[in-house]
Design a protein around this motif. Structure first.
Motif, short mmCIF file in Angstrom:
data_model
loop_
_atom_site.label_atom_id
_atom_site.label_comp_id
_atom_site.label_asym_id
_atom_site.label_seq_id
_atom_site.Cartn_x
_atom_site.Cartn_y
_atom_site.Cartn_z
N ALA A 53 0.84 -1.21 0.00
CA ALA A 53 0.00 0.00 0.00
C ALA A 53 0.87 1.26 0.00
O ALA A 53 0.59 2.22 -0.73
N THR A 54 1.92 1.25 0.80
CA THR A 54 2.83 2.40 0.85
C THR A 54 3.48 2.62 -0.50
O THR A 54 3.50 3.75 -1.02
N LEU A 55 4.02 1.56 -1.08
CA LEU A 55 4.70 1.69 -2.37
C LEU A 55 3.74 2.12 -3.47
O LEU A 55 4.10 2.94 -4.33
N THR A 56 2.52 1.62 -3.44
CA THR A 56 1.51 2.02 -4.42
C THR A 56 1.20 3.51 -4.29
O THR A 56 1.12 4.23 -5.28
N GLN A 57 1.04 3.98 -3.05
CA GLN A 57 0.79 5.42 -2.82
C GLN A 57 1.95 6.27 -3.33
O GLN A 57 1.74 7.41 -3.73
N LEU A 58 3.15 5.70 -3.31
CA LEU A 58 4.33 6.44 -3.77
C LEU A 58 4.50 6.37 -5.29
O LEU A 58 5.44 6.95 -5.82
N GLY A 59 3.60 5.66 -5.97
CA GLY A 59 3.62 5.61 -7.43
C GLY A 59 4.22 4.36 -8.05
O GLY A 59 4.21 4.21 -9.27
N TYR A 60 4.73 3.45 -7.23
CA TYR A 60 5.34 2.23 -7.77
C TYR A 60 4.27 1.23 -8.20
O TYR A 60 3.17 1.21 -7.65
N ARG A 61 4.61 0.41 -9.15
CA ARG A 61 3.78 -0.74 -9.52
C ARG A 61 4.25 -1.87 -8.62
O ARG A 61 5.45 -2.14 -8.54
N VAL A 62 3.33 -2.54 -7.93
CA VAL A 62 3.69 -3.55 -6.94
C VAL A 62 3.11 -4.91 -7.32
O VAL A 62 1.94 -5.02 -7.68
N ILE A 63 3.96 -5.92 -7.22
CA ILE A 63 3.54 -7.32 -7.37
C ILE A 63 3.82 -7.97 -6.02
O ILE A 63 4.92 -7.83 -5.48
N GLU A 64 2.84 -8.68 -5.48
CA GLU A 64 2.98 -9.28 -4.15
C GLU A 64 3.17 -10.78 -4.23
O GLU A 64 2.66 -11.43 -5.14
#
Length: 168
Positions: A53-64
């Motif tokens: 969630a933090t990385l997404t808010q910072l603009g990154y594309r995240v794969i979990e």
């Protein structure tokens, strides 16, 4: 004779309130942002979700990924051309973070790696869990620490690449 209200109370159950969905708190404006793709491999769901969630808010594309094995599968089958960074817990079921990082580095040497753990970095280094040359975040990880470490690692080497391009 029962009143209508008594009848209604017995036969009709009160509707359940809608579930409360917590949204992450807004992040400070001074945190570095990015657009790169980050694979987050962490077996503790709440920690993984907070990091994502933090990385997404910072603009990154995240794969979990919930463990190292899922992380490797997600890396191999990623819906993007490139995963820029692997953020992985060290101790996970099925495939540990060190082994996952080795597999990812073999498949994609340009993918950067950050280890995270509840173990102190010095202890993880002494026990051979990680290499001292790989960036490390100790849990619990603040949004600020995460944001700055991710940006620092992704930016590492970019100045050298820029100078090399100018020299050629």
């Amino acid at each position: 004779m029962k009143s209508i209200l008594q009848h209604f109370r017995k036969t009709e159950s009160a509707p359940e309130p809608p579930p409360v969905v917590a949204s992450p708190p807004p992040l400070p404006d001074d945190l570095p942002t990015g657009t790169e793709t980050v694979l987050v491999a962490e077996d503790e769901e709440i920690i993984r979700e907070c990091m994502a969630a933090t990385l997404t808010q910072l603009g990154y594309r995240v794969i979990e990924a919930a463990d190292g094995q899922e992380g490797l599968l997600n890396f191999q089958n990623a819906p993007v051309a490139r995963i820029d960074l692997l953020l992985t817990d060290i101790v996970m079921p099925k495939l540990g973070g060190k082994e996952l990082a080795h597999c990812v580095s073999t498949l994609s040497p340009e993918t950067k790696v950050i280890f995270c753990s509840g173990y102190p970095e010095k202890l993880a280094n002494q026990n051979g869990m990680i290499s001292p040359s790989i960036p490390f975040l100790q849990k619990p990880i603040s949004s600020r620490s995460l944001a700055f470490k991710i940006r620092e690692v992704l930016n590492a080497g970019k100045d050298l690449q820029a100078h090399a391009a100018l020299d050629s």
